[in-house]
Design an enzyme around this catalytic site. Structure first.
Site, short mmCIF file in Angstrom:
data_model
loop_
_atom_site.label_atom_id
_atom_site.label_comp_id
_atom_site.label_asym_id
_atom_site.label_seq_id
_atom_site.Cartn_x
_atom_site.Cartn_y
_atom_site.Cartn_z
N GLY A 1 0.84 -1.19 0.00
CA GLY A 1 0.00 0.00 0.00
C GLY A 1 0.87 1.24 0.00
O GLY A 1 1.97 1.25 -0.55
N CYS A 2 0.40 2.26 0.65
CA CYS A 2 1.12 3.52 0.71
C CYS A 2 2.48 3.33 1.38
O CYS A 2 2.57 2.78 2.47
CB CYS A 2 0.30 4.53 1.51
N PHE A 3 3.54 3.79 0.72
CA PHE A 3 4.88 3.57 1.29
C PHE A 3 5.10 4.37 2.57
O PHE A 3 5.97 4.03 3.35
CB PHE A 3 6.00 3.78 0.30
#
Length: 175
Positions: A9-11
């Protein structure tokens, strides 16, 4: 020092968790798995580049194993949703392991089999397992994001709960 590349997902979320693991020396947010070199965040967000948001983890294998890192990875994101983590939707948010060698590939396969055998998740794991080609570091403002922006609403509403879950479930691995 070894490296492991993961997309969950979002880093910003994965970076924040993995920065707090004993034996992890460095975490770099970046992009991998896409169609062309040096993508920008804007191109990633458009969803047409084929890249995933990833983190490149440099770690001391004497302190923490690939298997342990993978277990933390699977327990701190949802590996059962295709191209999505919560409200973050698109192929750039896919669950992916980019293995650098045969040992990492085998470790990932074994961990995923174990999770399946133990029925850890109600739905099937859809994590992509692909050979690593290259990681393009994300823009500077994405690096160390949570540590510099913990007051931001996204950080407090999305990342902070992931951090709490990590600390609760993996206290002995937390710094």
């Amino acid at each position: 020092m070894e490296t492991l590349v993961l997309g969950g997902g979002c880093f910003w979320c994965t970076e924040a968790v993995f920065q707090r693991i004993k034996g992890v020396e460095k975490v770099v947010s970046g992009y991998s798995g896409g169609k062309y070199p040096n993508p920008s965040y804007r191109e990633i967000c458009e969803g047409n580049s084929g890249h995933a948001e990833v983190i490149e983890i440099s770690f001391d294998a004497q302190q923490i194993s690939v298997e342990e890192l993978l277990l933390i990875f699977f327990h701190t994101h949802d590996p059962t949703t295709l191209n999505r983590q919560g409200n973050d939707v698109g192929s750039q948010y896919r669950s992916v392991i980019y293995y650098a060698n045969q040992a990492q590939k085998e470790a990932a396969e074994q961990v995923m089999q174990r999770l399946k055998k133990e029925h850890v998740f109600e739905s099937p794991v859809v994590t992509e397992l692909s050979p690593l080609t290259i990681v393009y570091p994300a823009e500077d403002y994405h690096q160390n994001y949570y540590n510099q922006n913990s007051y931001q609403p996204y950080c407090s509403m999305v990342i902070a709960p992931k951090m709490a879950k990590f600390i609760k479930d993996f206290k002995e691995k937390s710094t």
